[in-house]
Design an enzyme around this catalytic site. Sequence first.
Site, PDB file in Angstrom:
ATOM      1  N   GLU A  57      -1.071  -5.402   8.850  1.00 13.99           N
ATOM      2  CA  GLU A  57      -0.234  -4.735   9.847  1.00 13.99           C
ATOM      3  C   GLU A  57      -0.826  -4.874  11.244  1.00 13.99           C
ATOM      4  O   GLU A  57      -1.987  -4.515  11.464  1.00 13.99           O
ATOM      5  CB  GLU A  57      -0.105  -3.238   9.505  1.00 13.99           C
TER       6      GLU A  57
ATOM      7  N   ASP B 286      -0.931  -6.229  -0.105  1.00 17.55           N
ATOM      8  CA  ASP B 286      -1.294  -5.583   1.161  1.00 17.55           C
ATOM      9  C   ASP B 286      -2.800  -5.404   1.305  1.00 17.55           C
ATOM     10  O   ASP B 286      -3.468  -4.897   0.390  1.00 17.55           O
ATOM     11  CB  ASP B 286      -0.684  -4.171   1.212  1.00 17.55           C
TER      12      ASP B 286
ATOM     13  N   ASP C 182       0.845  -1.199   0.000  1.00 19.02           N
ATOM     14  CA  ASP C 182       0.000   0.000   0.000  1.00 19.02           C
ATOM     15  C   ASP C 182       0.881   1.250   0.000  1.00 19.02           C
ATOM     16  O   ASP C 182       0.378   2.377  -0.053  1.00 19.02           O
ATOM     17  CB  ASP C 182      -1.028  -0.010   1.140  1.00 19.02           C
TER      18      ASP C 182
ATOM     19  N   LYS D 217      -0.864  -9.479   3.172  1.00 21.16           N
ATOM     20  CA  LYS D 217      -0.128  -8.923   4.311  1.00 21.16           C
ATOM     21  C   LYS D 217      -1.022  -7.961   5.084  1.00 21.16           C
ATOM     22  O   LYS D 217      -1.785  -7.203   4.474  1.00 21.16           O
ATOM     23  CB  LYS D 217       1.138  -8.203   3.811  1.00 21.16           C
TER      24      LYS D 217
ATOM     25  N   GLU E 269       9.599  -3.850  10.210  1.00 18.16           N
ATOM     26  CA  GLU E 269       9.980  -2.558   9.618  1.00 18.16           C
ATOM     27  C   GLU E 269      10.522  -1.612  10.687  1.00 18.16           C
ATOM     28  O   GLU E 269       9.865  -1.381  11.717  1.00 18.16           O
ATOM     29  CB  GLU E 269       8.759  -1.935   8.918  1.00 18.16           C
TER      30      GLU E 269
HETATM   31  O1  KIV Z   1       3.599  -1.027   1.563  1.00 20.54           O
HETATM   32  C1  KIV Z   1       4.754  -1.439   1.476  1.00 20.54           C
HETATM   33  O2  KIV Z   1       5.468  -1.234   0.489  1.00 20.54           O
HETATM   34  C2  KIV Z   1       5.284  -2.194   2.607  1.00 20.54           C
HETATM   35  C3  KIV Z   1       6.775  -2.410   2.662  1.00 20.54           C
HETATM   36  C4  KIV Z   1       7.413  -1.168   3.163  1.00 20.54           C
HETATM   37  C5  KIV Z   1       7.161  -3.582   3.486  1.00 20.54           C
HETATM   38  O3  KIV Z   1       4.561  -2.600   3.470  1.00 20.54           O
END
Ligand code: KIV
Length: 263
Positions: A113, A83, A44, A111, A180
């Site tokens: 968070e 994401d 994202d 993914k 991160e």
């Molecule tokens: O959104 C993204 O590009 C990420 C990376 C920084 C791991 O989550």
Amino acid sequence: MAITISKLQNLKEQGKKFATITAYDASFANIFDKAEVAAILIGDSLGMTIQGNSSTLQVTIEEVAYHTKCVNKGVENALIIADLPFMTYSNVQDACINAAKLMQAGANVVKLEGGSFLVDTVKTLTRNGVAVCGHLGLTPQSVNIFGGYKIQGREEEAAQQIFEDAIALQEAGACMIVLECIPRSLASKITKALRIPTIGIGAGKDTDGQILVMHDALGLTLGKTPKFAKNFLAQSSSVLEAIKLYKSEVEANIYPDDSQSFD
Ligand code: KIV
């Protein structure tokens, strides 16, 4: 040969490092795939790199699904991770509906968070056939809670929380975790404690894999360049050569060095 989650798991078990990168379209994804990166993330971060926003919060599930479809068309072998954007997994039902959109767009893994509060979500997704990658430390969707893009886990209590969150995600069924902007020592401790692979960005060289936002690897960063970024294109004659160099430096444990990590 197509990269699978088990392949990344085997690399961890053999102590071999792997490189991953973001992409948002078919052309770059195809170059990165030819460079043989292990995974490509439709992050994202596209809200900042592609849309020019100051955070990732405006990105929608439809936009990530669209870019995932584009990336999927350029990729033959790399594992595709997409994401789940801000507030698209705030309850288990939404997480399932939105993860399905990304899987149907061509993702192999989604993914999300956050830590222990996502245990039920991760369990339900994995039980329903969705492979989940966690993301801990500086989780950009929480930028307003953090008060900016700041290193996380420097204080003992915060470090312990991130450590416990990593274990909780693994036990819930996550297949890998992005770490991160946390101190190298914390990322190292988490990586040793987990059975599943860790992928670091600004987390030092001891994680199993590394990830970079493609713009940070090619010297195209909008605004302030992060400390962990490296412009691999500066020493290369093409984008393909640059990403091959990134991959070789990750695999040889040259990138990131101490100057590209946090204490
Ligand atoms: O959104 C993204 O590009 C990420 C990376 C920084 C791991 O989550």
